[in-house]
Design an enzyme around this catalytic site. Structure first.
Site, PDB file in Angstrom:
ATOM      1  N   LYS A  36       0.850  -1.168  -0.184  1.00 52.55           N
ATOM      2  CA  LYS A  36      -0.224  -0.242  -0.332  1.00 52.55           C
ATOM      3  C   LYS A  36       1.313   1.375   0.462  1.00 52.55           C
ATOM      4  O   LYS A  36       1.932   1.370   0.031  1.00 52.55           O
ATOM      5  CB  LYS A  36      -1.034  -0.029   1.109  1.00 52.55           C
ATOM      6  N   ARG A 131     -10.191   0.082  14.320  1.00 54.92           N
ATOM      7  CA  ARG A 131     -10.380   0.878  12.985  1.00 54.92           C
ATOM      8  C   ARG A 131     -11.892   0.200  12.666  1.00 54.92           C
ATOM      9  O   ARG A 131     -12.492  -0.278  12.715  1.00 54.92           O
ATOM     10  CB  ARG A 131      -9.123   0.566  12.360  1.00 54.92           C
ATOM     11  N   TYR A 256      16.318  29.641   8.247  1.00 57.76           N
ATOM     12  CA  TYR A 256      15.041  31.359   8.464  1.00 57.76           C
ATOM     13  C   TYR A 256      14.730  31.192   9.968  1.00 57.76           C
ATOM     14  O   TYR A 256      15.135  30.259  10.634  1.00 57.76           O
ATOM     15  CB  TYR A 256      14.021  30.080   7.980  1.00 57.76           C
ATOM     16  N   MET A 304      11.366  25.070   1.946  1.00 59.91           N
ATOM     17  CA  MET A 304      11.373  24.199   2.023  1.00 59.91           C
ATOM     18  C   MET A 304      12.242  23.155   0.538  1.00 59.91           C
ATOM     19  O   MET A 304      11.780  22.066   0.575  1.00 59.91           O
ATOM     20  CB  MET A 304      10.081  24.972   0.892  1.00 59.91           C
TER      21      MET A 304
HETATM   22  C1  LIG Z   1      -0.486  -2.307   6.675  1.00 61.79           C
HETATM   23  C2  LIG Z   1      -0.774  -2.973   7.257  1.00 61.79           C
HETATM   24  C3  LIG Z   1      -0.302  -4.226   7.382  1.00 61.79           C
HETATM   25  C4  LIG Z   1       1.512  -4.272   7.373  1.00 61.79           C
HETATM   26  O1  LIG Z   1       1.532  -3.636   8.202  1.00 61.79           O
HETATM   27  P1  LIG Z   1       3.290  -3.404   9.112  1.00 61.79           P
HETATM   28  O2  LIG Z   1       2.821  -3.359  10.559  1.00 61.79           O
HETATM   29  O3  LIG Z   1       3.887  -2.707   8.071  1.00 61.79           O
HETATM   30  O4  LIG Z   1       3.956  -4.972   8.990  1.00 61.79           O
HETATM   31  C5  LIG Z   1      -0.762  -5.252   7.787  1.00 61.79           C
HETATM   32  N1  LIG Z   1      -2.309  -5.527   7.765  1.00 61.79           N
HETATM   33  C6  LIG Z   1      -2.984  -4.270   7.608  1.00 61.79           C
HETATM   34  C7  LIG Z   1      -4.579  -4.526   7.425  1.00 61.79           C
HETATM   35  C8  LIG Z   1      -2.593  -3.191   6.727  1.00 61.79           C
HETATM   36  O5  LIG Z   1      -3.298  -2.386   7.038  1.00 61.79           O
END
Ligand SMILES: *Cc1c(COP(=O)(O)O)cnc(C)c1O
Length: 624
Positions: A36, A131, A256, A304
């Site tokens: 992802k 979640r 800055y 930046m």
């Molecule tokens: C991102 C994610 C993972 C991977 O987790 P890591 O801590 O990066 O290994 C696994 N399962 C779900 C549902 C995730 O959203």
């Protein structure tokens, strides 16, 4: 890299190493590679490809769009969308054969309704992450309801740890709750999974058979405590080059708001990297960077687009020297330690840097691929024909120096065309163009050759009509290059009347079209149409266009251009015995600079491989 202001190196050998380390914990379970957010900024496609090579059975993405992109790029493995999808995403999930995660009954029912064939799904159970997912308490009940939906095949049931890296007690509690759900449900899904990469190392789970591997595979310790348990090598290195070297006198300020005041005379270097590049503002006055193999402090606020680094202690330092901001040769510049300086997250800085920087993929010490020239977000507005021309020019320039680079660029440009552009792409396939020169029968055309042309190609039909255009000069011809409804253009000698350009036949899928000619600004526009075309719009069809016209003998050259991306090119110039010496000068941009040229008596032929893409603005000039 020579020209880049900053770039990342994605070390696929380190990635391979981390996976082999993780496999010691994964044991006989299968693993899903989490890619992802563009593989945590490392590049979704390359990481996916490597992970599959290393045995991943699944890829995990955040949403349907990420999955679709991988499909465009040619990934055929199962892809799980980890987050809950929106019902508006259902059509693209189905179209791209992605595996959605089901977290609500409403989504399950809507998905079932829209499906014609069965689709695999995973069901998400919330065991304490708080979640997405069904609450563990009513999970079994909901799963039995989903089971009744005839188009949904529950191939997986999973949960997600909240703190597998540092809270073994809570992790154990989640494991127990998940185990209970799995015992309660009346199905035996093929995949049962809860462990993320930290979970794979820390939690001992007996009843799961799939592990979802993310952060640790990128070589980042999710927690210090993991360091003694597994050896990981960072996959991403972030580098830049010194763009200026300066001296600060005692009391001078740097950056800055004067947050750094030189306590003594100092030598410092300006780096062309700032928080806009993902180098976090919070690293101001805190981070260290490696210059010529020595750790040097970042001075003052990160701007930046620029930052400053103290190089006083270096004996030798030069403009253009490489600087490593994130990497692995010093613990201080590992992502987890850099982000610890400001209480940030290693996940975040990888995504942040990865989003902007150009990537080079290294394997066995060699660059094997590079990332797109621009990130997807920038493409729609930034992608002009001018840009494309620039890219192709660079491609040609590079090719003159290196075949390896040429290959990368070929793939990059193609990738850009097929997966990174938001608007419709137009391309042609099986492009066959024949031009035959003959002596004219009519004496008044003795200064000309009679030119008969036949053009055939396959292409998605855009409209239920198209034009063939003929212009008396280059400037007028130019306007037709920009029109998407013009499929054939011919440059007529200015001494000729446009009546001397004639269509012999124009067909789509073998159907002879009707055509009508009109005149505009001295140009001839021939509109080709047929009632049958309306139903073919959007489909790939076979065009065939034959014309005859006259071509001046004095010209001594005939050019054929490819103005669209074209797969498979075959251009024949037939001149019989009326021309003596003919040479073909290809200006090709594609995988190879040189198409195959075959000459036989009275004919010269220029061909690219049937599966090879040839970029726009390529062409061939026949010189006689
Ligand atoms: C991102 C994610 C993972 C991977 O987790 P890591 O801590 O990066 O290994 C696994 N399962 C779900 C549902 C995730 O959203």
């Amino acid at each position: 890299m020579q020209k880049d202001r900053s770039w990342t190196e994605i070390d696929l050998d380190n990635f391979t190493y981390n996976i082999s380390e993780l496999k010691k914990f994964i044991g006989r379970k299968s693993f899903m590679q989490i890619v992802k957010a563009d593989a945590y900024g490392h590049g979704g496609y390359q990481i996916a490809k490597k992970a599959l090579e290393l045995g991943a059975v699944y890829l995990g993405v955040a949403n349907a769009e990420e999955g679709t992109l991988l499909r465009f790029q040619g990934i055929t493995s199962p892809i799980l969308i980890l987050s809950p999808s929106l019902t508006s995403e259902i059509p693209i999930i189905i179209e791209n054969n992605l595996t959605p995660t089901v977290s609500t009954l409403r989504f399950a029912m809507e998905l079932n309704k829209q499906l014609q064939d069965e689709l695999s799904i995973h069901v998400n159970i919330d065991t304490g992450m708080g979640r997405s997912g069904f609450n563990f308490k009513n999970a079994a009940h909901n799963i039995s309801k989903i089971k009744k939906l005839d188009k949904l095949n529950i191939i997986g049931v999973f949960s997600h740890y909240s703190a597998a890296e540092d809270d073994s007690k809570f992790t154990e509690k989640q494991t127990q709750l998940f185990s209970k759900v799995i015992q309660e449900i009346d199905i035996l899904p093929r995949f049962v999974h809860i462990e993320n990469s930290s979970g794979a190392v820390n939690a001992q789970v007996q009843f799961t058979n799939l592990v979802r591997i993310g952060l640790l595979s990128y070589g980042i310790y999710a927690d210090r405590s993991l360091q003694g348990k597994i050896d990981l090598k960072p996959v991403m290195r972030y580098k830049t080059k010194i763009s200026q070297i300066k001296i600060a006198e005692k009391g001078d300020s740097i950056g800055y708001n004067r947050t750094f005041i030189a306590p003594k005379k100092m030598k410092y270097a300006i780096l062309p990297v700032g928080y806009a590049d993902g180098y976090d503002f919070m690293l101001s006055n805190k981070a260290l960077a490696v210059v010529n193999n020595q750790l040097c402090p970042i001075l003052g606020k990160i701007s930046m687009d620029m930052s400053a680094v103290d190089v006083s202690q270096l004996e030798k330092v030069n403009l253009g020297d490489e600087v490593m901001l994130l990497g692995n040769n010093f613990a201080e510049i590992r992502a987890e330690n850099l982000t610890a300086l400001y209480g940030g997250s290693a996940y975040e800085i990888l995504c942040q840097i990865g989003r902007r920087a150009k990537r080079y993929y290294k394997q066995n010490g060699k660059i094997i691929a590079s990332s797109p020239f621009l990130r997807r977000d920038f493409v729609p507005s930034d992608f002009s024909n001018k840009k494309l021309t620039d890219i192709i020019e660079t491609a040609i320039e590079h090719r003159l120096q290196s075949k390896e680079i040429a290959n990368l660029i070929y793939e990059d440009v193609l990738k850009r065309f097929f997966s990174e552009r938001d608007r419709d792409i137009h391309y042609r396939r099986k492009f066959r163009h024949t031009i035959e020169f003959m002596q004219p029968a009519k004496p008044e055309f003795r200064d000309y050759f009679l030119a008969k042309t036949t053009l055939r190609f396959s292409k998605k039909l855009q409209h239920d009509y198209f034009y063939v255009a003929c212009a008396p000069d280059e400037a007028k011809l130019e306007q037709y290059f920009r029109r998407t409804d013009v499929e054939y253009r011919w440059l007529l000698n200015s001494n000729l009347d446009t009546d001397q350009f004639k269509i012999n036949s124009v067909q789509i899928n073998g159907v002879e079209l009707d055509y009508t000619a009109s005149y505009k600004n001295g140009c001839l526009e021939i509109r080709c149409q047929h009632e049958k075309l309306a139903e073919l719009v959007g489909q790939e069809v076979e065009f065939s266009i034959s014309t005859s016209t006259y071509y001046p003998k004095s010209s001594h050259q005939l050019s054929v251009y490819l103005i669209e991306l074209t797969q498979g090119v075959d251009i024949r110039f037939i001149f019989g015995d009326i021309l003596q010496e003919v040479e073909a000068v290809p200006i090709f941009s594609g995988r190879s600079k040189f198409p195959q040229i075959t000459e036989k008596k009275g004919e010269i032929r220029v061909q690219a491989q049937p599966d090879e893409w040839v970029f726009p603005s390529s062409g061939v000039v026949f010189v006689y």
